[in-house]
Scaffold this active site. Structure first.
Site, short mmCIF file in Angstrom:
data_model
loop_
_atom_site.label_atom_id
_atom_site.label_comp_id
_atom_site.label_asym_id
_atom_site.label_seq_id
_atom_site.Cartn_x
_atom_site.Cartn_y
_atom_site.Cartn_z
N HIS A 289 0.84 -1.20 0.00
CA HIS A 289 0.00 0.00 0.00
C HIS A 289 0.87 1.25 0.00
O HIS A 289 0.57 2.24 0.68
CB HIS A 289 -0.93 0.01 1.21
N ASP B 71 -0.62 -4.85 5.60
CA ASP B 71 -1.63 -5.73 5.02
C ASP B 71 -1.54 -5.76 3.50
O ASP B 71 -1.01 -4.85 2.86
CB ASP B 71 -3.03 -5.26 5.44
N GLU B 72 -2.09 -6.81 2.93
CA GLU B 72 -2.30 -6.96 1.50
C GLU B 72 -1.05 -6.66 0.67
O GLU B 72 -1.10 -6.00 -0.36
CB GLU B 72 -3.46 -6.07 1.05
N THR B 73 0.07 -7.17 1.12
CA THR B 73 1.32 -7.04 0.36
C THR B 73 1.45 -8.27 -0.52
O THR B 73 1.80 -9.35 -0.05
CB THR B 73 2.52 -6.91 1.30
#
Length: 703
Positions: free
Chosen positions: A268, A331-333
């Site tokens: 992100h 998160d969400e890497t």
């Protein structure tokens, strides 16, 4: 059908001028008759309350005094309390300014000021004792005394022409140490004034952590003087200066609230990569994305310069945010760019990393001593959980109780957020009953101690300054009670009763969660005559973030000024109609009390009549206004649903059977109304369905 009642009602109401009155009457009569204790409007509810039938009257000799063991912020809290008390009672500020003789009406004593930098272990307990002659508030710290002042304000009531406080003894302390609210200011920027309003409301709700989400793919919102391009290039001119951030931190401390900043890394990080591509993983970013779901850029964990950049940035931000915790996101890497970059792929092979999550764990291992150097503790979302990291990091779970408990079983502290995402548009009831430590948990007592609390989250894809208050409040107070009050407090009807009253308190601290949507509705129709659209809006709520995103594809430039933005989440209509239908069908509340069937039927008939009457006008508006053009179907359905309700009541009143054909035709109307349309949904369909089914089968009303 009893048309005479409908006709007389229309004559009395005129052109729907009584719609708001009807809603108010229904709210005050449709709840179960509560116990003497429950009549208190306290929220969050204290852990121990003892009360008598006597009252302390706040008269002309009113005076409040603070023991000098407190510091300036307790004086400030008392002054804010006095202003709000004066708005309720009048004359308080005048009497407070007069010389006092004898004991003060309200005596406030804090044993110590509390930490210069408020910590996770700050003592927030207090003891509040109200007698017929005065109030004594004692606490170990200023913060505890401030929590007690909020409780005291909620106790004040009007009685026999005077302001009065019931005689009570309250011993209170929070259940959880971490009671947070997360605000994303990246997708849509919120000015400092709105952030302060949020902090005001958090003080009312006894929340103690403001989690400030300051960076993401779509923008960077915190000024860095060491890395000025973060805002010069990647903020679209919307960011907080360092002075403004310090101002927010100081403002929060005055209210007993810690500020924890979040800067996403290594994923992100498109805004950082756009400003400083030398620290990114080779992604080609031509422009800063303004839509949600754009490809994510990631920092380069194989580049030593990346860690120097982070070290200097964290050091700079640490001088602004004194809290012990620093949120790294995490998160969400996906690691897609890592795998595509030959140099990073070679680095992974050299280190023996087969998957991106192993490289992310390495990144966090490198990040941890940087945070430690600047006296910070790491907190991040679920994905940072790794056996490679020591046990003194904290996990914020967006994946659920199972993920949180899995971390605790491995020895990691954590907080829960998954059930408390406001943009999912769950009801207050659903979120209120979700618990960081469920009653049926499999965690041991020692593991449960690692669950420090929870955070309510507001992501900003579909909110802006005009709509944020109504999306966040008052629902957040329900979760604040979950974090503060004993686990056993789960009375949903009483929660809603107190929530509606607490909602009114929020207006006194600057929020526009009530007037904001009404103002937008005035703007939508270009008139101050909003009775019809207000009655329409009262029956509706927004769809969830994901449903709206899939349909509208909002971005940073989307106009958030349609009907979906002018309705509120979990409006009173849901509970109101369910209780009225239950009464008509002879279902009593658990304590045997509730609205009478006759009154409930009258109120339902009035509501259904209003819907039938306003539907044609709303359909006409939908044809005229581009901003209401998608509302035609919903307006037509509202009239059809109102007619179905009127017919159902007529059958029930006559003790007649509507029959299968009638029932199926009306259920088809309800089924059609359940389908997606205009990004809004009706909130009352389950209760109307029960009414139609009862009428179709010939169930008689309870007399």
């Amino acid at each position: 059908m009893d048309t005479s009642r409908s006709r007389s009602f229309r004559q009395w109401c005129g052109k729907l001028a009584c719609t708001a009155i009807l809603v108010s009457i229904s709210l005050t009569t449709s709840y179960a008759a509560p116990s003497e204790d429950a009549l208190l409007r306290l929220m969050p509810y204290p852990r121990s309350v003892e009360r008598s039938s006597e009252y302390l009257v706040l008269g002309k000799e009113f005076h409040a005094a603070v023991s000098r063991t407190g510091d300036a912020r307790l004086d400030g809290a008392m002054n804010r309390m006095l202003v709000r008390l004066d708005r309720q009672c009048g004359g308080i500020l005048r009497s407070q300014s007069q010389p006092v003789s004898g004991a003060p009406t309200i005596s406030i004593e804090a044993a110590a000021p509390g930490g210069v930098i408020q910590s996770l272990d700050e003592d927030e307990s207090y003891q509040l004792r109200v007698t017929e002659t005065g109030v004594s508030l004692k606490a170990q710290t200023d913060v505890g005394a401030m929590r007690g002042l909020e409780t005291l304000l909620q106790l004040v009531t009007l009685r026999e022409g005077s302001c009065a406080v019931p005689v009570v003894t309250i011993d209170d302390a929070p259940r959880f140490r971490w009671r947070g609210f997360m605000l994303d200011v990246v997708r849509h920027f919120e000015p400092v004034s709105e952030v302060k309003h949020t902090l005001n409301a958090m003080e009312v709700a006894k929340l103690n952590v403001f989690h400030w989400h300051l960076s993401d793919d779509e923008g960077f919102r915190a000024e860095s003087k060491k890395y000025p391009k973060l805002t010069a290039v990647a903020s679209r001119g919307e960011f907080y200066t360092q002075d403004q951030m310090r101002e927010v931190v100081a403002y929060a401390r005055e209210r007993g609230i810690r500020v924890v900043p979040e800067f996403d890394m290594p994923g992100h990080s498109t805004s950082e990569a756009f400003a400083y591509p030398e620290y990114a993983s080779g992604e080609q970013i031509a422009v800063l994305p303004n839509f949600y779901g754009a490809p994510h850029a990631e920092l380069d964990p194989s580049n030593e310069k990346t860690y120097k950049f982070i070290d200097e940035f964290v050091g700079e931000m640490s001088g602004i945010f004194p809290d012990a915790y620093f949120h790294i996101g995490g998160d969400e890497t996906t690691g897609e760019a890592w795998l595509k970059n030959p140099r990073i792929a070679a680095f992974m092979k050299q280190k023996g990393f087969a998957k991106p999550d192993e490289l992310q764990a390495y990144f966090n291992q490198r990040l941890l001593p940087i945070l430690t150097k600047h006296h910070k503790k790491m907190i991040g979302w679920d994905e940072i959980l790794s056996p490679a990291l020591p046990k003194d990091i904290m996990i914020q779970s967006w994946r659920g109780v199972e993920s949180l408990s899995a971390g605790a079983k491995q020895g990691y502290e954590g907080i829960l957020s998954a059930p408390y995402y406001l943009d999912a548009q769950k009801t207050s009831e659903e979120m209120y009953l979700a618990d960081p430590i469920p009653a049926d948990t499999t965690m041991t007592a020692e593991e449960q101690k690692l669950i420090l609390g929870g955070e309510v989250c507001m992501w900003s894809e579909q909110i802006h300054e005009e709509t944020i208050d109504s999306r966040v409040w008052p629902r957040t107070i329900a979760m604040a009670e979950r974090f503060w009050s004993p686990q056993s407090r789960r009375d949903v009807p009483d929660m809603y009763r107190r929530l509606r009253l607490a909602s009114l308190e929020l207006e006194d601290v600057g929020l526009k969660h009530i007037i904001g949507p009404k103002t937008l509705r005035r703007n939508l129709i270009g008139s101050t005559e909003t009775e019809s659209i207000d009655a329409f809006a009262a029956a509706l709520e927004p769809v969830s973030f994901s449903d709206r995103s899939d349909t509208q594809h909002t971005d940073a430039l989307s106009s958030l000024d349609r009907m979906v933005d002018a309705v509120v989440a979990d409006p009173p209509m849901r509970q109101q109609m369910q209780q009225e239908v239950d009464a008509v069908l002879g279902k009593l509340n658990a304590d045997g009390h509730g609205i009478s069937p006759r009154v409930a039927a009258q109120m339902l008939r009035r509501q259904f009549t209003v819907w039938v009457e306003i539907a044609p006008g709303m359909q006409a508006l939908a044809k005229q206004s581009p901003r209401l053009s998608d509302m035609g179907t919903r307006a037509q359905q509202l009239g059809e649903l109102g007619q179905a309700g009127l017919e159902a009541l007529a059958f029930l009143d006559a003790q007649a059977k509507g029959g299968t054909e009638w029932q199926q035709s009306k259920l088809a109307v309800i089924t059609e109304a359940e389908k997606p349309s205009a990004l809004i949904r009706f909130v009352f369909l389950p209760s109307l369905k029960q009414l139609v089914e009862a009428a179709g089968s010939g169930q008689t009303t309870s007399k």
